[in-house]
Scaffold this motif. Sequence first.
Motif, PDB file in Angstrom:
ATOM      1  N   CYS A  43     -10.809 -13.532 -11.976  1.00 54.56           N
ATOM      2  CA  CYS A  43     -10.772 -14.755 -12.776  1.00 54.56           C
ATOM      3  C   CYS A  43     -11.817 -15.754 -12.257  1.00 54.56           C
ATOM      4  CB  CYS A  43      -9.386 -15.376 -12.696  1.00 54.56           C
ATOM      5  SG  CYS A  43      -9.245 -16.929 -13.593  1.00 54.56           S
ATOM      6  N   CYS A  76      -4.427 -14.674 -16.658  1.00 54.13           N
ATOM      7  CA  CYS A  76      -4.511 -14.792 -15.198  1.00 54.13           C
ATOM      8  C   CYS A  76      -3.155 -15.287 -14.697  1.00 54.13           C
ATOM      9  CB  CYS A  76      -5.613 -15.772 -14.794  1.00 54.13           C
ATOM     10  SG  CYS A  76      -5.682 -15.925 -12.991  1.00 54.13           S
ATOM     11  N   PRO A  84      -7.569 -23.399 -17.179  1.00 57.27           N
ATOM     12  CA  PRO A  84      -8.375 -24.070 -16.150  1.00 57.27           C
ATOM     13  C   PRO A  84      -9.679 -23.349 -15.807  1.00 57.27           C
ATOM     14  CG  PRO A  84      -6.459 -23.021 -15.162  1.00 57.27           C
ATOM     15  CD  PRO A  84      -6.302 -22.871 -16.641  1.00 57.27           C
ATOM     16  N   CYS A 127      -2.265 -16.560 -11.958  1.00 53.34           N
ATOM     17  CA  CYS A 127      -2.245 -17.669 -10.988  1.00 53.34           C
ATOM     18  C   CYS A 127      -2.078 -19.032 -11.659  1.00 53.34           C
ATOM     19  CB  CYS A 127      -3.499 -17.637 -10.137  1.00 53.34           C
ATOM     20  SG  CYS A 127      -3.515 -16.202  -9.038  1.00 53.34           S
ATOM     21  N   HIS A 128      -2.890 -19.322 -12.673  1.00 47.85           N
ATOM     22  CA  HIS A 128      -2.796 -20.646 -13.310  1.00 47.85           C
ATOM     23  C   HIS A 128      -2.862 -20.533 -14.834  1.00 47.85           C
ATOM     24  CE1 HIS A 128      -4.936 -21.054  -9.360  1.00 47.85           C
ATOM     25  NE2 HIS A 128      -3.904 -21.841  -9.140  1.00 47.85           N
ATOM     26  N   ASN A 129      -2.553 -19.335 -15.331  1.00 46.78           N
ATOM     27  CA  ASN A 129      -2.383 -19.105 -16.777  1.00 46.78           C
ATOM     28  C   ASN A 129      -3.633 -19.284 -17.630  1.00 46.78           C
ATOM     29  OD1 ASN A 129       0.333 -18.455 -16.428  1.00 46.78           O
ATOM     30  ND2 ASN A 129       0.880 -20.635 -16.425  1.00 46.78           N
ATOM     31  N   SER A 130      -4.783 -19.047 -17.112  1.00 45.26           N
ATOM     32  CA  SER A 130      -5.947 -18.983 -18.008  1.00 45.26           C
ATOM     33  C   SER A 130      -5.784 -17.764 -18.902  1.00 45.26           C
ATOM     34  CB  SER A 130      -7.245 -18.822 -17.201  1.00 45.26           C
ATOM     35  OG  SER A 130      -7.628 -20.039 -16.614  1.00 45.26           O
ATOM     36  N   HIS A 133     -11.801 -18.824 -12.377  1.00 40.28           N
ATOM     37  CA  HIS A 133     -11.250 -20.099 -11.919  1.00 40.28           C
ATOM     38  C   HIS A 133     -11.157 -20.132 -10.397  1.00 40.28           C
ATOM     39  CE1 HIS A 133      -7.643 -22.916 -11.283  1.00 40.28           C
ATOM     40  NE2 HIS A 133      -8.711 -23.658 -11.485  1.00 40.28           N
ATOM     41  N   ALA A 134     -10.362 -19.215  -9.832  1.00 42.00           N
ATOM     42  CA  ALA A 134     -10.178 -19.239  -8.378  1.00 42.00           C
ATOM     43  C   ALA A 134     -10.068 -17.851  -7.775  1.00 42.00           C
ATOM     44  CB  ALA A 134      -8.952 -20.071  -8.015  1.00 42.00           C
ATOM     45  N   GLY A 135     -10.423 -16.837  -8.555  1.00 40.21           N
ATOM     46  CA  GLY A 135     -10.556 -15.518  -7.952  1.00 40.21           C
ATOM     47  C   GLY A 135      -9.348 -14.603  -8.018  1.00 40.21           C
ATOM     48  N   CYS A 136      -8.306 -14.944  -8.787  1.00 43.54           N
ATOM     49  CA  CYS A 136      -7.190 -14.000  -8.943  1.00 43.54           C
ATOM     50  C   CYS A 136      -7.626 -12.872  -9.890  1.00 43.54           C
ATOM     51  CB  CYS A 136      -5.975 -14.714  -9.530  1.00 43.54           C
ATOM     52  SG  CYS A 136      -5.299 -15.953  -8.422  1.00 43.54           S
TER      53      CYS A 136
HETATM   54  S1  FES Z   1      -7.304 -18.236 -10.670  1.00 37.45           S
HETATM   55 FE1  FES Z   1      -7.132 -17.671 -12.708  1.00 37.45          FE
HETATM   56  S2  FES Z   1      -6.436 -19.426 -13.689  1.00 37.45           S
HETATM   57 FE2  FES Z   1      -6.640 -20.022 -11.633  1.00 37.45          FE
END
Ligand code: FES
Length: 180
Positions: free
Chosen positions: A109, A127, A146, A129-132, A111-114
């Motif tokens: 992802c 995703c 996000p 982690c934060h629902n992207s 956003h932050a790598g999940c």
């Molecule tokens: S790491 Fe994927 S939405 Fe934050």
Amino acid sequence: MNPKDSPAQPERREFITKACALTAGVVAVAVPAAAGLFVLLDPLGRKGGAGEPVRVASLEAIPEDGVPRKFSVLATRVDAWNRTPNVPVGAVYLRRAAGGAVQAFNVVCPHAGCFVDYVDDAKHYLCPCHNSTFEADGRIKDPKSPSPRGLDELETEVREGAVWVKFRNYRAGEKDKLPA
Ligand code: FES
């Protein structure tokens, strides 16, 4: 022997000994440092580096209806001393786009790598982690996601009935797609 040379002999011997020790010291430091630099700069030595295209899957393993399927990416890792084949360097989703072209997306992802999942029922990537959310073609689906950009698409080519991907990672958290 020239008698004038005699007093200088021990000094000369000492100089040569010191010079040899210095040379050995420089070699002892320079060789590992050069090897480290080589590893650092080598594309597939780094996990995120783009190297040559690697074979990821047979074309027939990818659903024809555009649904993405996840595959591991194995590559040859090269460092200063070893060449190790079939090292996992990441994973991609492969899908057939309109017209039969094959798209590849890094599973990471932006956003932050999940790692994103593909949700069959919803027909999008999610995703955890934060629902992207991302469309099957990698674009951001929910504008509230996000993630600053869509999934990172990778270069592909189809050769001899197989899909080859130029794998690489990109920096998370950036709007632009910048190599990691
Ligand atoms: S790491 Fe994927 S939405 Fe934050």
